[in-house]
Design a protein around this motif. Structure first.
Motif, PDB file in Angstrom:
ATOM      1  N   PRO A 279      -0.293 -13.019-115.452  1.00 23.60           N
ATOM      2  CA  PRO A 279      -0.840 -12.199-116.455  1.00 23.60           C
ATOM      3  C   PRO A 279       0.176 -11.740-117.683  1.00 23.60           C
TER       4      PRO A 279
ATOM      5  N   PHE B 206      -5.348 -11.821-120.639  1.00 23.17           N
ATOM      6  CA  PHE B 206      -5.039 -10.750-120.248  1.00 23.17           C
ATOM      7  C   PHE B 206      -4.372  -9.732-121.187  1.00 23.17           C
TER       8      PHE B 206
ATOM      9  N   GLN C 167     -10.349 -10.681-118.083  1.00 25.00           N
ATOM     10  CA  GLN C 167      -9.561 -10.735-116.983  1.00 25.00           C
ATOM     11  C   GLN C 167     -10.464 -10.571-115.652  1.00 25.00           C
TER      12      GLN C 167
END
Length: 754
Positions: A496, A505, A588
């Motif tokens: 991430p 992210f 995400q």
């Protein structure tokens, strides 16, 4: 022509009929500070306005005194900022920074005056409103004719028909001052019937109204019973409304002079008299903007919150909502907001649990790590060394979890209530990202090591001849397993934060010193700002790289330009943990939910493995106890070992279930929008998930059981000796326990019998 004194230029008052004295080019380029400048020449009645007035940049150090204290001519008092077209003077000691570039011109606005409610350059106000999310504020009145107004929510239309089909609006003759004015045209406004469904909706109230609607509702007594607000309108004296070119004097029912203005043959008195003798229409009263210039039009208003260290006004509904709207964060960091919303751990119990669990996790797992390292070195079989290696990795992961808990507890104590104003500074910091990676590596390492250990233990039950664990091939296998477990954990935690994946992210950008941007600014908010700033901007698909470039162009480049700090994947909450709780529209969602499902699958797999181990152990002990050769004592010892194993397996499965199943359920409910589980992050990060880090060393290694048993025996013996010295007749008898086995007697163990 129009002749006025130099000191009356650019003072906020139109002294010339055309207002040309306030529209000169020099008025648009003023010094940053006005703290020390009181203009030398003024007009009586503007005494309050003599102080704190900015002077045009051309007046500074021009050889002519414009301030009473001569500060505008003292070189030591001023410093230059910018250069060429951005040159300006500011007070000594103030920091120089870049400026906002006006959307449709080459003019600039200093941050001190950006978004102050005044239109210093074209389109500034609309850009600021978009930045503050004010596009949908209020419900203005629709003018059907000069004397007939309609509340906007009385218009049903096709889109709102289902919602408002049972609503009805009725006419109200409004009289804001409860008195008649000779010659003034009566105004009628259509508002919802108090008995209709529409009137019960939460947004239809005085608190949620602005401008004309607010004034008419409050001053005509049409607010809800619990909204006992004071009317902001007061009588207008004959010397008011200096800015109204063709004002008409009239008499009200109290025989007092008042002011009207003419519009298409009719006369109206919907005027608000500012303290500075300026007059504005009702539509500009209580509308979150200082239209008077002295703030008096927003003083007696109950529909806003005044930011503490700025002139910003925000709706009351935006106070304590978790999203800062004031540049000084006072809307989220005040006594109205609960203490729990202003600190990292919303409950003191979470902090205590975090500290206690952190200390226990470090202590227990540190001991286990040392012991298993020694056992790994001594062990010679491959299976034995794999067991020790996996237990070491479990203890390593849980040890790191303890370190994380101590760090985040220290951060909580360090910030305390200062966290409220420094929240986004923390969430965008590299420290938050590092401890987020630490937390994820810790939990995933422990989980993957437990899964590997379960596989090894299941498969090793039927292994009769253990392989050599010191051979080159065995060492490679051990190294491969360790790298696989640690590699997967590190990969999940750092993906991430890789720049090429930022569009998936990054939660938003944080601009620390720019009043245009407050708090976390996500893609949607950037898009709304760009629509207002770049007139023909239409593309809603933006990458963070595009956003940074567009923001960079909105400001000057004298001091490296404006660049926002990324609020990274772990910056979703103050505890800086993996973002398991995602919405269906979050970019995400795929990554986070996949990792969550992998974790749940691992725990289910671990539970199944230990159920198999338990079943095979029971079958083995049953065959042993059925053998006629084995005596009853050996059978009893086997049953005790099985009972201990059964309890341990049950405890492993139970703790895994209690930690991860509730957490998974909450994440699912958050995903589908049934509840907002974001506030539960501190609970799960400090209590629920770390429990395994404290319990695992007790389950996967016997050292604490052995040490606690030895300590209990020691205490017991000392107690018996003390009782004997006090006259008790209790005594210990040591007898060997033997089991008769062919061909003779074999001593199995020695026990102490009281």
């Amino acid at each position: 022509g129009c002749t006025v004194h130099k000191n009356l230029l650019c003072d906020g008052y139109e002294d010339c009929p055309s207002g040309i004295d306030e529209k000169l080019d020099i008025c648009e380029d003023k010094v940053q500070s006005a703290l020390s400048c009181t203009r030398r020449v003024f007009v009586h009645g503007r005494g309050l306005q003599r102080k704190h007035l900015r002077i045009p940049l051309q007046w500074v150090v021009d050889g002519k005194t414009d301030c009473l204290d001569n500060q505008d001519e003292i070189h030591e008092f001023w410093q230059e900022c910018g250069g060429d077209s951005t040159l300006r003077y500011v007070e000594k000691g103030l920091e120089c920074h870049d400026m906002f570039v006006c959307p449709t011109s080459e003019k600039f606005i200093d941050f001190l005056y950006l978004c102050d409610g005044r239109e210093d350059c074209k389109n500034e106000r609309s850009v600021c409103d978009a930045a503050k999310g004010r596009d949908a504020i209020g419900t203005q009145l629709v003018s059907l004719s000069q004397d007939l107004l309609l509340a906007g929510f009385c218009l049903t239309g096709l889109m709102h028909y289902e919602m408002f089909r049972s609503a009805s609006c009725q006419a109200h003759s409004v009289n804001t001052l409860r008195k008649e004015v000779v010659g003034a045209t009566a105004v009628t406004i259509f508002l919802p019937d108090k008995n209709s469904v529409l009137s019960t909706l939460p947004f239809i109230s005085c608190e949620h109204s602005f401008g004309q609607l607010y004034v008419y509702l409050v001053c005509s007594g049409l607010c809800r019973p619990n909204e006992n607000y004071t009317c902001p309108i007061h009588s207008i004296s004959q010397d008011s409304c200096l800015n109204i070119k063709r004002k008409v004097l009239s008499i009200d029912s109290y025989n007092s002079l008042t002011v009207l203005y003419r519009n298409n043959g009719s006369y109206f008195n919907d005027l608000f008299s500012c303290k500075n003798k300026k007059c504005i229409k009702f539509e500009k009263v209580c509308n979150l903007i200082d239209d008077c210039g002295d703030g008096s039009d927003e003083e007696v208003c109950y529909n806003h919150f005044r930011c503490h260290n700025s002139t910003d006004l925000i709706p009351t509904t935006a106070v304590c909502d978790g999203q800062p709207d004031c540049s000084d964060y006072s809307d989220e960091c005040n006594v109205r907001c609960s203490r729990g919303s202003k600190i990292i751990f919303s409950n003191i119990n979470y902090l205590v649990a975090s500290v206690v669990f952190g200390i226990l996790a470090i202590f227990f797992n540190g001991i286990v790590a040392i012991k298993t390292t020694r056992g790994f070195i001594i062990s010679s079989s491959l299976i034995g060394r794999i067991n020790k290696l996996m237990i070491f990795l479990i203890s390593l992961g849980d040890f790191l979890m303890g370190v994380y808990l101590i760090i985040i507890s220290s951060v909580h104590i360090y910030y305390d209530e200062l966290y409220c104003k420094r929240k986004y500074e923390w969430l965008s910091s590299s420290t938050c990202a590092i401890i987020g990676v630490l937390n994820t590596v810790a939990s995933q390492t422990s989980l993957f090591a437990m899964t590997t250990l379960s596989v090894v233990r299941v498969t090793s039950i039927t292994v009769m001849i253990p392989a050599d664990g010191r051979s080159f091939a065995s060492v490679l296998k051990l190294l491969g397993l360790a790298l696989l477990v640690l590699g997967l954990a590190v990969l999940i935690s750092v993906v991430p934060l890789i720049n090429i994946f930022e569009d998936f992210f990054v939660n938003g950008l944080f601009y620390a010193t720019v009043p245009l941007f407050t708090g976390l600014v996500d893609k949607q908010r950037h898009y709304q700002i760009f629509r207002k700033y770049y007139a023909r901007f239409k593309s809603p698909s933006l990458t963070w790289e595009n956003i940074r470039g567009l923001v960079y162009k909105m400001f000057t480049k004298d001091y490296n330009g404006i660049v926002g700090k990324r609020v990274h994947f772990y910056g979703n909450d103050g505890v800086c943990i993996f973002k398991y709780m995602v919405k269906s529209n979050d970019p995400q969602v795929t990554f986070s939910f996949t990792v969550l499902l992998i974790n749940v699958a691992c725990f289910v797999f671990i539970s199944c493995c230990y159920i198999v181990i338990h079943y095979k152990s029971l079958m083995s002990s049953k065959h042993l106890t059925d053998d006629k050769v084995i005596g009853s004592v050996a059978a009893q010892q086997t049953q005790q070992r099985n009972a201990t194993l059964q309890r341990k397996i049950t405890f492993i499965i139970l703790t895994d279930f209690m930690c991860w199943i509730p957490f998974t359920v909450v994440c699912l409910l958050h995903l589908v929008g049934i509840l907002d589980a974001t506030p539960t992050y501190p609970l799960f990060s400090s209590i629920i998930l770390p429990i395994n880090s404290v319990i695992n060393p007790l389950l996967y290694d016997n050292i604490f059981f052995q040490k606690s048993t030895a300590a209990m025996k020691f205490i017991y013996r000392r107690l018996m000796l003390l009782l004997q010295r006090c006259g008790c007749k209790c005594r210990f008898v040591k007898e060997p326990i033997t089991i008769t086995m062919a061909p003779g007697n074999v001593t199995i163990a020695e026990s102490n019998i009281l």
